[in-house]
Motif scaffolding. Structure first.
Motif, PDB file in Angstrom:
ATOM      1  N   ALA A  19      33.070  63.031  14.629  1.00  0.00           N
ATOM      2  CA  ALA A  19      34.532  63.278  15.357  1.00  0.00           C
ATOM      3  C   ALA A  19      35.690  64.300  14.490  1.00  0.00           C
ATOM      4  CB  ALA A  19      34.564  62.079  15.309  1.00  0.00           C
ATOM      5  N   ALA A  20      35.079  63.871  13.047  1.00  0.00           N
ATOM      6  CA  ALA A  20      36.767  64.469  12.729  1.00  0.00           C
ATOM      7  C   ALA A  20      36.797  65.862  12.740  1.00  0.00           C
ATOM      8  CB  ALA A  20      36.059  64.721  10.367  1.00  0.00           C
ATOM      9  N   GLY A  21      36.305  66.549  12.988  1.00  0.00           N
ATOM     10  CA  GLY A  21      36.322  67.809  14.197  1.00  0.00           C
ATOM     11  C   GLY A  21      35.573  68.650  13.468  1.00  0.00           C
ATOM     12  N   GLN A  22      35.701  70.753  13.832  1.00  0.00           N
ATOM     13  CA  GLN A  22      35.969  71.691  13.628  1.00  0.00           C
ATOM     14  C   GLN A  22      36.419  71.866  11.476  1.00  0.00           C
ATOM     15  OE1 GLN A  22      35.805  74.497  16.059  1.00  0.00           O
ATOM     16  NE2 GLN A  22      34.412  76.865  14.526  1.00  0.00           N
ATOM     17  N   SER A 113      42.710  66.556   3.143  1.00  0.00           N
ATOM     18  CA  SER A 113      41.965  67.727   3.887  1.00  0.00           C
ATOM     19  C   SER A 113      43.475  68.654   3.325  1.00  0.00           C
ATOM     20  CB  SER A 113      42.172  67.672   6.087  1.00  0.00           C
ATOM     21  OG  SER A 113      43.527  67.367   6.184  1.00  0.00           O
ATOM     22  N   THR A 114      42.952  69.596   3.284  1.00  0.00           N
ATOM     23  CA  THR A 114      43.410  71.141   3.231  1.00  0.00           C
ATOM     24  C   THR A 114      44.792  70.844   3.027  1.00  0.00           C
ATOM     25  OG1 THR A 114      41.492  72.813   3.279  1.00  0.00           O
ATOM     26  CG2 THR A 114      44.037  73.108   1.586  1.00  0.00           C
ATOM     27  N   ASN A 115      45.370  70.567   4.232  1.00  0.00           N
ATOM     28  CA  ASN A 115      46.864  71.038   4.655  1.00  0.00           C
ATOM     29  C   ASN A 115      47.441  69.793   4.814  1.00  0.00           C
ATOM     30  OD1 ASN A 115      45.205  70.404   6.991  1.00  0.00           O
ATOM     31  ND2 ASN A 115      46.234  70.163   8.248  1.00  0.00           N
ATOM     32  N   ASN A 116      46.290  68.860   4.877  1.00  0.00           N
ATOM     33  CA  ASN A 116      47.371  67.077   5.396  1.00  0.00           C
ATOM     34  C   ASN A 116      47.527  66.184   3.469  1.00  0.00           C
ATOM     35  OD1 ASN A 116      48.194  65.017   6.309  1.00  0.00           O
ATOM     36  ND2 ASN A 116      46.570  64.449   7.013  1.00  0.00           N
ATOM     37  N   SER A 117      46.479  65.715   3.028  1.00  0.00           N
ATOM     38  CA  SER A 117      46.234  64.784   1.751  1.00  0.00           C
ATOM     39  C   SER A 117      46.515  65.571   0.808  1.00  0.00           C
ATOM     40  CB  SER A 117      45.420  64.002   2.040  1.00  0.00           C
ATOM     41  OG  SER A 117      45.522  62.840   3.268  1.00  0.00           O
ATOM     42  N   VAL A 118      45.487  67.040   0.796  1.00  0.00           N
ATOM     43  CA  VAL A 118      45.434  67.580  -0.340  1.00  0.00           C
ATOM     44  C   VAL A 118      46.946  68.198  -0.403  1.00  0.00           C
ATOM     45  CG1 VAL A 118      44.400  69.439  -1.649  1.00  0.00           C
ATOM     46  CG2 VAL A 118      43.310  68.108  -0.719  1.00  0.00           C
ATOM     47  N   GLU A 119      48.130  68.846   0.724  1.00  0.00           N
ATOM     48  CA  GLU A 119      49.138  69.329   0.507  1.00  0.00           C
ATOM     49  C   GLU A 119      50.392  68.873   0.122  1.00  0.00           C
ATOM     50  OE1 GLU A 119      51.988  72.827   3.128  1.00  0.00           O
ATOM     51  OE2 GLU A 119      49.759  71.954   3.606  1.00  0.00           O
ATOM     52  N   ALA A 120      49.983  66.846   0.670  1.00  0.00           N
ATOM     53  CA  ALA A 120      50.582  66.669   0.470  1.00  0.00           C
ATOM     54  C   ALA A 120      51.218  65.949  -0.481  1.00  0.00           C
ATOM     55  CB  ALA A 120      50.802  65.581   1.630  1.00  0.00           C
ATOM     56  N   PHE A 142      40.506  71.220   8.972  1.00  0.00           N
ATOM     57  CA  PHE A 142      39.621  70.752  10.352  1.00  0.00           C
ATOM     58  C   PHE A 142      40.835  72.507  11.202  1.00  0.00           C
ATOM     59  CE2 PHE A 142      39.227  67.202   7.954  1.00  0.00           C
ATOM     60  CZ  PHE A 142      37.622  66.958   8.542  1.00  0.00           C
ATOM     61  N   ALA A 143      40.090  72.620  12.610  1.00  0.00           N
ATOM     62  CA  ALA A 143      40.600  73.084  13.338  1.00  0.00           C
ATOM     63  C   ALA A 143      41.885  72.819  13.618  1.00  0.00           C
ATOM     64  CB  ALA A 143      39.953  73.662  14.097  1.00  0.00           C
ATOM     65  N   LYS A 144      43.169  72.738  14.529  1.00  0.00           N
ATOM     66  CA  LYS A 144      44.473  72.245  14.775  1.00  0.00           C
ATOM     67  C   LYS A 144      44.829  72.965  15.705  1.00  0.00           C
ATOM     68  CE  LYS A 144      47.533  70.498  13.102  1.00  0.00           C
ATOM     69  NZ  LYS A 144      48.460  69.497  12.364  1.00  0.00           N
ATOM     70  N   ARG A 145      45.681  73.103  16.624  1.00  0.00           N
ATOM     71  CA  ARG A 145      46.885  73.821  17.705  1.00  0.00           C
ATOM     72  C   ARG A 145      47.968  73.677  16.450  1.00  0.00           C
ATOM     73  NH1 ARG A 145      45.361  75.459  22.404  1.00  0.00           N
ATOM     74  NH2 ARG A 145      43.167  74.744  23.066  1.00  0.00           N
ATOM     75  N   ASP A 146      48.927  74.172  16.655  1.00  0.00           N
ATOM     76  CA  ASP A 146      49.977  74.757  16.171  1.00  0.00           C
ATOM     77  C   ASP A 146      51.084  74.417  17.332  1.00  0.00           C
ATOM     78  OD1 ASP A 146      50.725  76.986  18.204  1.00  0.00           O
ATOM     79  OD2 ASP A 146      50.682  78.692  15.991  1.00  0.00           O
ATOM     80  N   PHE A 147      51.725  74.237  16.727  1.00  0.00           N
ATOM     81  CA  PHE A 147      52.905  73.444  17.653  1.00  0.00           C
ATOM     82  C   PHE A 147      53.662  74.543  19.002  1.00  0.00           C
ATOM     83  CE2 PHE A 147      57.814  72.131  17.541  1.00  0.00           C
ATOM     84  CZ  PHE A 147      57.645  71.762  18.102  1.00  0.00           C
ATOM     85  N   ALA A 148      53.159  75.976  18.832  1.00  0.00           N
ATOM     86  CA  ALA A 148      53.311  76.540  20.214  1.00  0.00           C
ATOM     87  C   ALA A 148      51.867  76.548  21.116  1.00  0.00           C
ATOM     88  CB  ALA A 148      53.475  77.890  19.675  1.00  0.00           C
ATOM     89  N   GLY A 149      51.229  75.690  20.839  1.00  0.00           N
ATOM     90  CA  GLY A 149      50.229  75.484  21.229  1.00  0.00           C
ATOM     91  C   GLY A 149      49.127  76.186  21.024  1.00  0.00           C
ATOM     92  N   HIS A 150      48.921  77.453  19.814  1.00  0.00           N
ATOM     93  CA  HIS A 150      48.651  78.057  19.997  1.00  0.00           C
ATOM     94  C   HIS A 150      47.088  77.558  19.169  1.00  0.00           C
ATOM     95  CE1 HIS A 150      51.272  81.169  20.110  1.00  0.00           C
ATOM     96  NE2 HIS A 150      50.794  80.829  20.987  1.00  0.00           N
ATOM     97  N   ALA A 151      45.565  77.255  19.445  1.00  0.00           N
ATOM     98  CA  ALA A 151      44.338  77.047  18.559  1.00  0.00           C
ATOM     99  C   ALA A 151      44.187  77.689  17.291  1.00  0.00           C
ATOM    100  CB  ALA A 151      43.230  77.145  19.241  1.00  0.00           C
ATOM    101  N   ARG A 152      44.275  76.984  16.244  1.00  0.00           N
ATOM    102  CA  ARG A 152      44.028  77.714  15.069  1.00  0.00           C
ATOM    103  C   ARG A 152      42.807  77.450  14.587  1.00  0.00           C
ATOM    104  NH1 ARG A 152      47.354  81.884  14.431  1.00  0.00           N
ATOM    105  NH2 ARG A 152      49.523  80.908  15.108  1.00  0.00           N
ATOM    106  N   SER A 153      41.746  78.379  13.977  1.00  0.00           N
ATOM    107  CA  SER A 153      40.664  77.858  13.138  1.00  0.00           C
ATOM    108  C   SER A 153      41.087  77.097  11.759  1.00  0.00           C
ATOM    109  CB  SER A 153      39.814  79.116  12.669  1.00  0.00           C
ATOM    110  OG  SER A 153      40.811  79.286  11.566  1.00  0.00           O
ATOM    111  N   ALA A 154      39.526  76.186  11.811  1.00  0.00           N
ATOM    112  CA  ALA A 154      39.825  75.908  10.637  1.00  0.00           C
ATOM    113  C   ALA A 154      40.030  76.358   8.799  1.00  0.00           C
ATOM    114  CB  ALA A 154      38.806  74.680  10.318  1.00  0.00           C
ATOM    115  N   ASP A 155      40.032  77.617   9.193  1.00  0.00           N
ATOM    116  CA  ASP A 155      39.890  79.003   7.695  1.00  0.00           C
ATOM    117  C   ASP A 155      41.423  79.252   8.563  1.00  0.00           C
ATOM    118  OD1 ASP A 155      37.813  79.325   6.545  1.00  0.00           O
ATOM    119  OD2 ASP A 155      36.778  80.935   7.804  1.00  0.00           O
ATOM    120  N   GLU A 156      41.771  79.274   9.006  1.00  0.00           N
ATOM    121  CA  GLU A 156      43.800  79.486   9.310  1.00  0.00           C
ATOM    122  C   GLU A 156      44.391  78.073   8.560  1.00  0.00           C
ATOM    123  OE1 GLU A 156      44.073  82.986  12.727  1.00  0.00           O
ATOM    124  OE2 GLU A 156      43.274  81.008  13.379  1.00  0.00           O
TER     125      GLU A 156
END
Length: 200
Positions: A19-22, A113-120, A142-156
């Protein structure tokens, strides 16, 4: 120069659930384990961080299996454990004081995650004056959508988070380089009039 502290962030069972995601970096856990083994063998300080949610129903709610450390990354008795309620492991945890009391000024961060707890956490560490390194191949996102609604891969998501940090708040490094420096530091500590260097 003293050993750097290894900060292992949020390696909990909930992060391994489907459930954590891709996600990216399928080898991240192996690299974290290698670094953890190296730090322990060198007798260098290790801090295990885990997220304890304040939101009922969260897999990280106290007492839920998701809040527990993954067995592979369970802290040993000598390790310091930090429990946080927000992504940043310095907020309301006493971690900064714990590090300063022990004269630790160098940090190596791994986990999720890199963009959340690690980055903060890395942003705050850099702002507080700690010499901070984030290990690119020992973190994942984990993959997520950016603020403009575009799907971003986990790598991105992962690589942009690291780009936000590198040269501003931290230095982005790889596992192999850190392990090589750790081994060199252990060897030099056996020689007279030399001090070990864990990370450069």
């Amino acid at each position: 120069m003293q050993h750097a502290a290894l900060i292992v962030i949020d390696m909990q069972q909930g992060m391994a659930a489907p459930a954590a995601g891709q996600r990216n970096n399928p080898g991240a856990e192996d690299n974290i384990a290698r670094l953890l083994d190296g730090w322990r063998a060198a007798g260098a300080p290790v801090v295990h961080v885990r997220h304890i949610s304040r939101t009922p129903g969260s897999p990280f709610w106290p007492g839920q299996p998701g809040a527990e450390f993954q067995p592979r990354f369970a802290p040993l008795a000598a390790a310091h454990v930090v429990e946080k309620n927000v992504p940043d492991c310095f907020i309301h945890t006493g971690l900064e004081r714990w590090l300063h009391v022990r004269g630790i000024s160098r940090l190596v961060m791994v986990g999720v995650s890199t963009n959340n707890s690690v980055e903060a956490s890395a942003r705050t560490a850099g702002n507080l004056g700690f010499a901070t390194q984030v290990v690119a191949d020992a973190t994942f996102a984990f993959a997520k959508r950016d603020f403009a609604g575009h799907a971003r891969s986990a790598d991105e998501v992962h690589w942009m988070a690291l780009a936000n940090l590198d040269g501003e708040y931290a230095q982005v490094v790889q596992t192999e380089a850190l392990l090589s420096n750790l081994l060199a530091g252990v060897r030099s500590s056996c020689a007279p009039d030399q001090n070990p260097i864990v990370a450069s």
